[in-house]
Design a protein around this motif. Sequence first.
Motif, PDB file in Angstrom:
ATOM      1  N   ALA A  54       0.854  -1.182   0.000  1.00 10.28           N
ATOM      2  CA  ALA A  54       0.000   0.000   0.000  1.00 10.28           C
ATOM      3  C   ALA A  54       0.891   1.233   0.000  1.00 10.28           C
ATOM      4  O   ALA A  54       2.024   1.186   0.476  1.00 10.28           O
ATOM      5  CB  ALA A  54      -0.910   0.010   1.223  1.00 10.28           C
ATOM      6  N   HIS A  56       1.808   4.330   1.668  1.00  9.77           N
ATOM      7  CA  HIS A  56       1.635   4.881   3.012  1.00  9.77           C
ATOM      8  C   HIS A  56       2.052   6.338   3.129  1.00  9.77           C
ATOM      9  O   HIS A  56       1.756   6.978   4.137  1.00  9.77           O
ATOM     10  CB  HIS A  56       2.396   4.034   4.035  1.00  9.77           C
ATOM     11  CG  HIS A  56       1.651   2.805   4.428  1.00  9.77           C
ATOM     12  ND1 HIS A  56       2.017   2.021   5.482  1.00  9.77           N
ATOM     13  CD2 HIS A  56       0.539   2.214   3.915  1.00  9.77           C
ATOM     14  CE1 HIS A  56       1.184   1.006   5.611  1.00  9.77           C
ATOM     15  NE2 HIS A  56       0.283   1.102   4.662  1.00  9.77           N
ATOM     16  N   TYR A  58       3.662   9.998   0.590  1.00  6.03           N
ATOM     17  CA  TYR A  58       4.092  10.541  -0.698  1.00  6.03           C
ATOM     18  C   TYR A  58       4.600  11.959  -0.498  1.00  6.03           C
ATOM     19  O   TYR A  58       4.235  12.631   0.458  1.00  6.03           O
ATOM     20  CB  TYR A  58       2.966  10.496  -1.735  1.00  6.03           C
ATOM     21  CG  TYR A  58       1.642  11.044  -1.270  1.00  6.03           C
ATOM     22  CD1 TYR A  58       1.308  12.380  -1.476  1.00  6.03           C
ATOM     23  CD2 TYR A  58       0.720  10.221  -0.631  1.00  6.03           C
ATOM     24  CE1 TYR A  58       0.090  12.881  -1.047  1.00  6.03           C
ATOM     25  CE2 TYR A  58      -0.494  10.705  -0.209  1.00  6.03           C
ATOM     26  CZ  TYR A  58      -0.812  12.049  -0.423  1.00  6.03           C
ATOM     27  OH  TYR A  58      -2.014  12.540  -0.002  1.00  6.03           O
ATOM     28  N   SER A  65      -3.784  14.785  -3.544  1.00  9.08           N
ATOM     29  CA  SER A  65      -3.770  13.617  -2.668  1.00  9.08           C
ATOM     30  C   SER A  65      -3.775  12.301  -3.441  1.00  9.08           C
ATOM     31  O   SER A  65      -4.272  12.218  -4.556  1.00  9.08           O
ATOM     32  CB  SER A  65      -4.953  13.660  -1.698  1.00  9.08           C
ATOM     33  OG  SER A  65      -6.153  13.610  -2.415  1.00  9.08           O
ATOM     34  N   LEU A  66      -3.200  11.304  -2.800  1.00  7.41           N
ATOM     35  CA  LEU A  66      -3.198   9.933  -3.308  1.00  7.41           C
ATOM     36  C   LEU A  66      -3.867   9.064  -2.263  1.00  7.41           C
ATOM     37  O   LEU A  66      -3.715   9.286  -1.064  1.00  7.41           O
ATOM     38  CB  LEU A  66      -1.766   9.416  -3.503  1.00  7.41           C
ATOM     39  CG  LEU A  66      -0.844  10.158  -4.456  1.00  7.41           C
ATOM     40  CD1 LEU A  66       0.531   9.504  -4.477  1.00  7.41           C
ATOM     41  CD2 LEU A  66      -1.419  10.190  -5.847  1.00  7.41           C
ATOM     42  N   SER A  67      -4.561   8.040  -2.713  1.00 10.10           N
ATOM     43  CA  SER A  67      -5.149   7.103  -1.760  1.00 10.10           C
ATOM     44  C   SER A  67      -4.152   5.974  -1.496  1.00 10.10           C
ATOM     45  O   SER A  67      -3.200   5.780  -2.250  1.00 10.10           O
ATOM     46  CB  SER A  67      -6.467   6.525  -2.290  1.00 10.10           C
ATOM     47  OG  SER A  67      -6.220   5.599  -3.328  1.00 10.10           O
ATOM     48  N   GLU A  68      -4.418   5.246  -0.451  1.00  7.33           N
ATOM     49  CA  GLU A  68      -3.542   4.146  -0.043  1.00  7.33           C
ATOM     50  C   GLU A  68      -3.422   3.075  -1.131  1.00  7.33           C
ATOM     51  O   GLU A  68      -2.384   2.446  -1.284  1.00  7.33           O
ATOM     52  CB  GLU A  68      -4.096   3.539   1.249  1.00  7.33           C
ATOM     53  CG  GLU A  68      -3.175   2.593   1.934  1.00  7.33           C
ATOM     54  CD  GLU A  68      -3.711   2.152   3.291  1.00  7.33           C
ATOM     55  OE1 GLU A  68      -2.900   1.623   4.071  1.00  7.33           O
ATOM     56  OE2 GLU A  68      -4.915   2.323   3.575  1.00  7.33           O
ATOM     57  N   TYR A  69      -4.484   2.891  -1.882  1.00  3.76           N
ATOM     58  CA  TYR A  69      -4.496   1.854  -2.911  1.00  3.76           C
ATOM     59  C   TYR A  69      -4.627   2.449  -4.318  1.00  3.76           C
ATOM     60  O   TYR A  69      -5.193   1.829  -5.216  1.00  3.76           O
ATOM     61  CB  TYR A  69      -5.612   0.839  -2.627  1.00  3.76           C
ATOM     62  CG  TYR A  69      -5.399   0.159  -1.305  1.00  3.76           C
ATOM     63  CD1 TYR A  69      -4.391  -0.781  -1.149  1.00  3.76           C
ATOM     64  CD2 TYR A  69      -6.160   0.496  -0.194  1.00  3.76           C
ATOM     65  CE1 TYR A  69      -4.163  -1.388   0.073  1.00  3.76           C
ATOM     66  CE2 TYR A  69      -5.938  -0.108   1.037  1.00  3.76           C
ATOM     67  CZ  TYR A  69      -4.934  -1.048   1.154  1.00  3.76           C
ATOM     68  OH  TYR A  69      -4.703  -1.638   2.372  1.00  3.76           O
ATOM     69  N   GLU A  70      -4.087   3.642  -4.492  1.00  3.44           N
ATOM     70  CA  GLU A  70      -4.093   4.310  -5.800  1.00  3.44           C
ATOM     71  C   GLU A  70      -3.412   3.427  -6.838  1.00  3.44           C
ATOM     72  O   GLU A  70      -2.386   2.802  -6.570  1.00  3.44           O
ATOM     73  CB  GLU A  70      -3.332   5.636  -5.677  1.00  3.44           C
ATOM     74  CG  GLU A  70      -3.442   6.533  -6.875  1.00  3.44           C
ATOM     75  CD  GLU A  70      -4.521   7.582  -6.710  1.00  3.44           C
ATOM     76  OE1 GLU A  70      -4.996   8.086  -7.730  1.00  3.44           O
ATOM     77  OE2 GLU A  70      -4.901   7.886  -5.564  1.00  3.44           O
ATOM     78  N   GLN A  74      -2.305   5.778 -12.268  1.00  5.89           N
ATOM     79  CA  GLN A  74      -2.823   7.055 -11.787  1.00  5.89           C
ATOM     80  C   GLN A  74      -1.734   7.831 -11.053  1.00  5.89           C
ATOM     81  O   GLN A  74      -1.646   9.054 -11.173  1.00  5.89           O
ATOM     82  CB  GLN A  74      -4.035   6.852 -10.877  1.00  5.89           C
ATOM     83  CG  GLN A  74      -5.295   6.448 -11.605  1.00  5.89           C
ATOM     84  CD  GLN A  74      -5.331   4.965 -11.968  1.00  5.89           C
ATOM     85  OE1 GLN A  74      -4.596   4.150 -11.424  1.00  5.89           O
ATOM     86  NE2 GLN A  74      -6.187   4.615 -12.900  1.00  5.89           N
ATOM     87  N   LYS A  78      -0.442  11.482 -12.238  1.00  3.21           N
ATOM     88  CA  LYS A  78      -0.434  12.633 -11.329  1.00  3.21           C
ATOM     89  C   LYS A  78       0.973  13.198 -11.172  1.00  3.21           C
ATOM     90  O   LYS A  78       1.164  14.417 -11.172  1.00  3.21           O
ATOM     91  CB  LYS A  78      -1.010  12.238  -9.967  1.00  3.21           C
ATOM     92  CG  LYS A  78      -2.507  12.036  -9.989  1.00  3.21           C
ATOM     93  CD  LYS A  78      -3.055  11.630  -8.622  1.00  3.21           C
ATOM     94  CE  LYS A  78      -4.564  11.470  -8.656  1.00  3.21           C
ATOM     95  NZ  LYS A  78      -5.124  11.126  -7.341  1.00  3.21           N
ATOM     96  N   ASN A  94      -7.335  19.329  -7.815  1.00  2.12           N
ATOM     97  CA  ASN A  94      -8.165  19.215  -6.613  1.00  2.12           C
ATOM     98  C   ASN A  94      -9.518  19.898  -6.830  1.00  2.12           C
ATOM     99  O   ASN A  94     -10.557  19.396  -6.398  1.00  2.12           O
ATOM    100  CB  ASN A  94      -7.462  19.805  -5.398  1.00  2.12           C
ATOM    101  CG  ASN A  94      -6.403  18.882  -4.842  1.00  2.12           C
ATOM    102  OD1 ASN A  94      -6.500  17.673  -4.949  1.00  2.12           O
ATOM    103  ND2 ASN A  94      -5.367  19.460  -4.263  1.00  2.12           N
TER     104      ASN A  94
END
Length: 169
Positions: A54, A56, A58, A65-70, A74, A78, A94
């Motif tokens: 995952a 955790h 960046y 923003s990035l998600s944990e499971y980006e 993607q 970005k 954003n």
Amino acid sequence: MTDEIRIYVACLAAYNNGILHGAWIDAQQGVEAINADIQKMLRASPIEGAEEYAVHDYEGFEGLSLSEYEGIQQIVDKAEFIAEHGTLGAELANYFGDLESAQTALEDHYAGEFHSVSEFAEQITEETTEIPESLRFYIDYERMARDLEINDIIAIKLGFDCVHIFWSH
């Protein structure tokens, strides 16, 4: 803006066993290279057979923003967008919620950088209208700016005396 745009990918098998194991990975190097770095990190895990990871942390994404499971694609998209457009690109992404709309705004709707929205209102008024000298001091550019923000423009403020204006239509 930071020079590096990178992600910290953690091994979930190690993490779930109370061990911090992961690696900082350059997010601009492409999908295949990032996947290779992730596999290298997982092979070096203190937990044998580790497979899951995952994001955790960046850095360098300028507030995007990035998600944990980006997805890795993607992340690369970005990172490339931020490398090209910096903080302004992040703020637009954003605002719109996607890179495609942000790119369209940059390419097709950008009106310029100004000290304030009222400076923009004054500039477009003077460029499009002949104002008699006797009325010049009666024009309220602050109110015009407010109306423009409500109806016609997107104003991205990046700091004191730095406003980027985009037409909203």
